[in-house]
Structures are given as structure tokens and as C-alpha cells.
Write an enzyme that holds these catalytic residues in place. Structure first.
Site, PDB file in Angstrom:
ATOM      1  CD  GLU A 106     -10.336   4.101  -0.196  1.00 43.72           C
ATOM      2  OE1 GLU A 106     -11.195   4.145   0.703  1.00 43.72           O
ATOM      3  OE2 GLU A 106      -9.136   3.883   0.018  1.00 43.72           O
ATOM      4  CG  HIS A 119      -4.763   2.348  -1.752  1.00 43.22           C
ATOM      5  ND1 HIS A 119      -4.861   2.629  -0.406  1.00 43.22           N
ATOM      6  CD2 HIS A 119      -6.002   2.526  -2.268  1.00 43.22           C
ATOM      7  CE1 HIS A 119      -6.122   2.962  -0.118  1.00 43.22           C
ATOM      8  NE2 HIS A 119      -6.822   2.918  -1.234  1.00 43.22           N
ATOM      9  CG  ASP A 173      -2.296   0.627   0.867  1.00 44.86           C
ATOM     10  OD1 ASP A 173      -2.336   1.862   0.713  1.00 44.86           O
ATOM     11  OD2 ASP A 173      -3.294  -0.107   0.748  1.00 44.86           O
TER      12      ASP A 173
END
Length: 595
Positions: free
Chosen positions: A369, A305, A251
Site C-alpha cells: 500500500e 505504514h 505500523d
């Protein structure tokens, strides 16, 4: 019904268990089955029936005994418990093939599991019947995971002679056979009144799971988890027949995956040099999972990410951008730059390294996201979009995202050497209003992280997409703790109890489209968890998910509570530090701990 069943058991127990207790050794308490509940009563010592231990009572006081998850087919636990000599248990593998090594590992696990039926420090009396266990695998050369693999099994236990009991597990694959052994291990009961091991006799069980995908996600990038703690998690998963360990391994906070082809990613991106996952360590975990019927599914989350580890590549934008709330959902921000052709060489190398070590039957590409504001902060990306005659609005950034995803998909197929199923999180790209413009329903599986009532679920199902349910309102196990950015509680509070996990039914959510639900997955995002807290965050709540996905019962958590309390005890015996659910008094006094 239950009174009669326990009465039959108690009468025959005199013969099968040979209960001989002197007056000074007479137990103070006994249990009897009353209307489906084990009732604790004083032992007067003048009864013609032998005293029942608590576990013996629980095994016969409801339809599913102490089994978890509950079987889905025919089940008959009979009326008898036989005293067993634990030194005289023989396991016979009757079909040989490419799974011989897996069978050997599964039988070793089985032997360990039945030894854990007795508490530490107990000295078992080694008298009683011998047990012969026959294992029949109809496809002994099949050892690969797939979404259509057969995990069903049949289990039969019966007396074979005066001093012997035969148990036979028959399955179509190793995975089903392993599940059958797990069920068999749960039919061994410790009699703590007399220090004997008992086995349920005259058993007939036919069983198979409802959903093919039953998983746990562990995020090892926000905080590091030791390899031992991951293996311990897989052991607990095998107990309850979960079959997928989804490894969210990188991440923006760290890159602990050691890539042989791009070693600088982990060199620059780890929290410290010891907190990495090497090829050897990952191979150990993958093998450990296979032996326990648990696939290890890698995720490389992109194009968002990302951050730590990518510093020298010049392939990211908005890494550590401030104020971070403007560019991403949590610090540090960071996204890949889709306009750089060199990026796709990096992706191919990462995917290839993952293919080498994980050898998965599916691949998770993340895709959650993604921030248009992050991409729009780059002049280079703006120029690329203008050159392609795209605007700088939301729909145009979806085109950029699709540009990335299409090229990444090609690299994934090349790296894995086949067209394997790909998984993406729900996002603006997967919005049912336009998803078919970007993602082929035959190529992609969508994992739902929003709520169970999100209109996107029905919209995606109507368009024919297959889904994995991880709706955060029931399956995010990091919820309900203090905020780690700012004050108050974290974003998805409150804490989710096992009852809500159990009652979260994919079939109810999907209704007429339930056949498109592949299963579900509990997610432990690790901003506030690491090896020290892992067991308690996952267990026993993940066991509730396991029964929901294995059996999809029409019943609610109330019908499962007695067995759930025992499942927690089973986890503790395995040294899984599962959270306590109730006072032990409730475990011994069924039916009293209700509103």
C-alpha cells in the site's frame, strides 16, 4: 466396515478397560458407531458389551479418529483402547545433542497436554497399564528453522508386556519429533463413564506436512496484545502444527518495538509507556515458539505504514496528512522518504535490533500500500526525481520505490549477517508485468493478500516466484465486523467461516505451479481486535487452515466437521476461548446438523 471395527473394540474393551459398573451407576447413554457416525442410544444395561463413551466412539468411527491435522501418510489406529495409569508414564529421550533443552520443554508440554484430556475436576482412577515413550531424533544437534527443514515423524504404539505399552516416536529433526508427540497426546482419550484414561493401541502413523510454511499473522501495532496472549496463541498453534508466528509489530499507528539503537522510536511511538515489547519479552516469545516448533518471524513494514515514533527524525512524508483518503488507505497516513540517506542508517539499526532478538531464518519487509500521491506531496522528493531524470508518473514512482527497496535489502543482509529469504506483500511493485525488473525471484518470496482468483497469482507463478497465500477472501480473520471508519461493515465483509478457510486450497489455486506455493497464513489485522478478543478471532478457524496446509486434503470441510468440533473442545480445555461452532447437541448427535 465401521460397525465391525467398533464391535471388535467393544468386545476387547471388557478385558482392556475392565468395565465394572453397578446397576445404580449404569450410564444413561452409550454411543455406537454406525456408518462412520457416533450414534447416541439409551443404555439398556442388558448388553454384553460395555458402554462406549463418546470420545472412545469418535476415536474409532472414522479413518482419522480425533486427530487434527489428519496425517498424510500411512495411518492405522488399530481396534483397541487400553486403560492407562497416568502416574506410570515414562519418557525416554534416546538421542542427545544440542536440542536437549528443547526436548525437555517438549516433553513437559506433552505431559500437560495429556493431562488436559480429562476435564477439570475429574478424578482419574490410577489403575491400568504403564506407558513407556521412546523418542528418537536422528539429528539431535539441529535446532534451526528453515524452509527445507524435515517436520516428518513416525509413531508406533504397541503392547510390550501384560502391563505395559510402548510408544515410539522417530523423526529426522526436533521439529518432527515435537509434532509426533503432539499426535501422541491426541491419542489419549478420557472415558467419562468410568473416570479412566485410555490410550489407543496398535497404532502406526507416518506423517509429514505438504507445505513448509503454515502461519498466523498478528498485527500488534493497531492495538496492543499482551505477551501472555501471544504465548497462548503460540500454544494453540503448536496443537494444530502451525509453524510460523508472523509478527507485524509496527505500523503508522504505533511503534511498540523497543529498538536499543533507536530508542526514541518507541518512546514517541507507543500507545502508552506500558504497551511495548522489550528485548527481554521478545526473546521470551522467540524461545517459547522454538520449544513449540513455531518460528517467530518479524516484519518491519516499509516504506509505507510508518508514522508514530518517527516525529523527530524528519524522515517521513504525509504523516497525518488530511484528507487521509487522498494519501493512504486508513488513518494516519505516513511513508518514509527514500531520498534521505540518513533513513538507511535508521533501517540498518532497526534491522540489526530485530536480528539480535528474533534471530530469524527469514525476514518480512512489508512493502504494501505504497502511495505515489503521498510521495508526490513532497517537494524534496519531486526534486530528487527530476534530478534523476524521472517523471512524476506512476512508473517513475516505481523507480523511486525500487531505489528504496534495493538499499533496504542491502541493509537487511548486512544486519542479519547473511543473505536470508525476504518476503514482500503483493503490490504495484510486484505486478507480474514488470516484477522481474525490480525483485529477483531467488531473493524474494511474495505474500499474496488479494483474492484467490487474482490474475497476479498465475502471472507471478509463471515467472517462477514463490508465493505464500493470504488471500483476503478466505484468510483475513478481521473481516465481517462493523466499520471502524464510518458506518456499515468493514471493507472485507462478510465474516469468513471455518468451512471457507478449510476449502481454500493453494494447490487448486496454483494448479500446475503448486510446487512454488510455500504455504499460507491467516492474517488478523487488529484495527478491531486486541487481547480480549484474540482467541475468538483466531480459533478454531486457524485450525481449519492448519489441516489444509498440513495435509492439503482432497476432501472438503464436510468430511472434517466431526473432528473439527472435537478440536474446538481441545482448544477450550487449553483455556483458549475459541468460538463455538454448533450447539453441543450436534457434537453428541453426529450427522443431524445438516441442511
Amino acid at each position: 466396515m465401521w460397525l465391525h471395527r467398533c464391535f471388535v473394540y467393544a468386545v476387547h474393551l471388557v478385558i482392556l478397560v475392565s468395565c465394572v459398573v453397578s446397576s445404580d451407576e449404569e450410564p444413561a447413554w452409550r454411543w455406537s458407531c454406525d456408518n462412520g457416525k457416533c450414534v447416541k442410544v439409551r443404555n439398556a444395561g442388558d448388553s454384553s458389551d460395555p458402554a462406549l463413551s463418546l470420545e472412545a466412539c469418535k476415536m474409532f468411527c472414522n479413518e482419522y479418529g480425533l486427530l487434527w491435522p489428519r496425517p498424510t501418510g500411512d495411518i492405522d489406529l488399530g481396534n483397541f483402547l487400553s486403560k492407562i495409569n497416568m502416574d506410570h508414564i515414562k519418557i525416554n529421550t534416546l538421542s542427545r545433542g544440542a536440542t536437549d533443552d528443547l526436548m525437555e520443554a517438549a516433553t513437559k508440554r506433552f505431559q500437560k497436554q495429556i493431562s488436559l484430556a480429562a476435564p477439570k475436576g475429574a478424578t482419574l482412577k490410577l489403575t491400568g497399564k504403564s506407558v513407556s515413550i521412546n523418542l528418537i531424533n536422528e539429528q539431535p544437534n539441529l535446532r534451526e528453522f528453515s524452509l527445507d527443514m524435515d517436520e516428518g515423524y513416525d509413531l508406533r504404539i504397541a503392547a510390550a508386556a501384560k502391563d505395559q505399552i510402548n510408544a515410539t516416536v522417530t523423526a529426522r529433526t526436533f521439529f518432527g519429533l515435537r509434532h509426533g508427540l503432539e499426535t501422541l497426546s491426541q491419542l489419549f482419550v478420557y472415558d467419562d463413564l468410568r473416570d479412566h484414561m485410555l490410550l489407543v493401541r496398535d497404532v502406526n502413523i507416518s506423517d509429514k506436512p505438504v507445505y513448509p510454511y503454515r502461519g498466523i499473522l498478528l498485527d500488534t501495532a493497531r492495538n496492543y496484545y499482551s505477551v501472555d496472549s501471544i504465548k497462548r496463541t503460540i500454544d494453540a498453534m503448536a496443537l494444530v502444527k502451525l509453524n510460523t508466528f508472523h509478527w507485524h509489530i509496527t505500523d503508522s499507528q504505533s511503534f511498540p518495538f523497543v529498538s536499543d539503537r533507536r530508542p526514541n522510536l518507541s518512546k514517541l511511538g507507543v500507545l502508552n509507556p506500558k504497551k511495548v515489547y522489550t528485548k527481554r519479552e521478545i526473546s521470551e516469545v522467540v524461545k517459547y515458539g522454538l520449544e513449540r516448533g513455531v518460528r517467530v518471524l518479524p516484519e518491519f513494514d516499509a516504506p509505507a505504514h510508518v508514522g508514530e515514533g518517527w516525529q523527530d527524525t524528519n524522515l517521513t512524508v504525509c504523516f497525518k496528512a488530511e484528507p487521509w483518503k487522498h494519501y493512504c488507505v486508513e488513518p494516519p497516513c505516513g511513508q518514509l522518504n527514500p531520498t534521505r540517506e540518513e533513513l538507511y542508517d535508521y533501517l540498518e539499526d532497526i534491522y540489526t535490533d530485530m536480528a539480535d532478538v528474533f534471530q530469524p531464518d527469514m525476514f518480512h519487509m512489508g512493502g504494501d500500500e505504497v502511495s505515489e500521491k503521498c510521495w508526490n506531496s513532497s517537494e524534496e522528493i519531486q526534486q530528487f526525481m527530476v534530478q534523476n531524470r524521472w517523471d512524476l508518473d506512476k512508473s517513475s514512482f516505481l523507480k523511486l520505490w525500487n531505489y528504496f527497496q534495493t538499499k533496504a535489502q542491502e541493509k537487511a543482509y548486512k544486519a542479519f549477517g547473511k543473505k536470508l529469504p525476504l518476503i514482500l506483500w503483493t503490490s504495484t511493485l510486484t505486478d507480474y508485468a514488470h516484477v522481474e525488473n525490480y525483485l529477483d525471484k531467488d531473493d524474494y518470496i511474495i505474500q499474496v493478500w488479494t483474492t484467490g482468483v487474482d490474475p497476479q497469482i498465475k502471472g507471478l507463478l509463471k515467472k517462477g516466484y514463490r508465493l505464500i497465500m493470504s488471500n483476503y477472501d478466505a484468510l483475513y480473520f478481521d473481516c465481517g465486523f462493523g466499520a471502524w471508519v464510518g458506518s456499515g461493515n468493514n471493507w472485507c465483509s462478510p465474516y469468513i467461516g471455518w468451512q471457507k478457510v478449510y476449502d481454500n486450497s493453494p494447490a487448486v489455486i496454483a494448479l500446475e505451479h503448486k510446487d512454488q506455493i510455500l504455504g499460507g497464513e491467516a492474517a488478523l489485522w487488529s484495527e478491531q481486535s486486541d487481547s480480549a478478543t484474540l482467541d475468538g478471532r483466531l480459533w478454531p478457524r486457524a485450525a481449519a487452515l492448519a489441516e489444509r496446509l498440513w495435509a492439503e486434503p482432497a476432501a472438503t470441510w464436510q468430511d472434517a466437521e466431526y473432528r473439527m468440533l472435537h478440536t474446538r473442545e481441545r482448544l477450550i480445555r487449553m483455556d483458549i476461548q475459541a468460538e463455538s461452532l454448533q450447539p453441543e447437541w450436534c457434537y453428541q448427535n453426529e450427522g443431524y446438523c445438516y441442511n
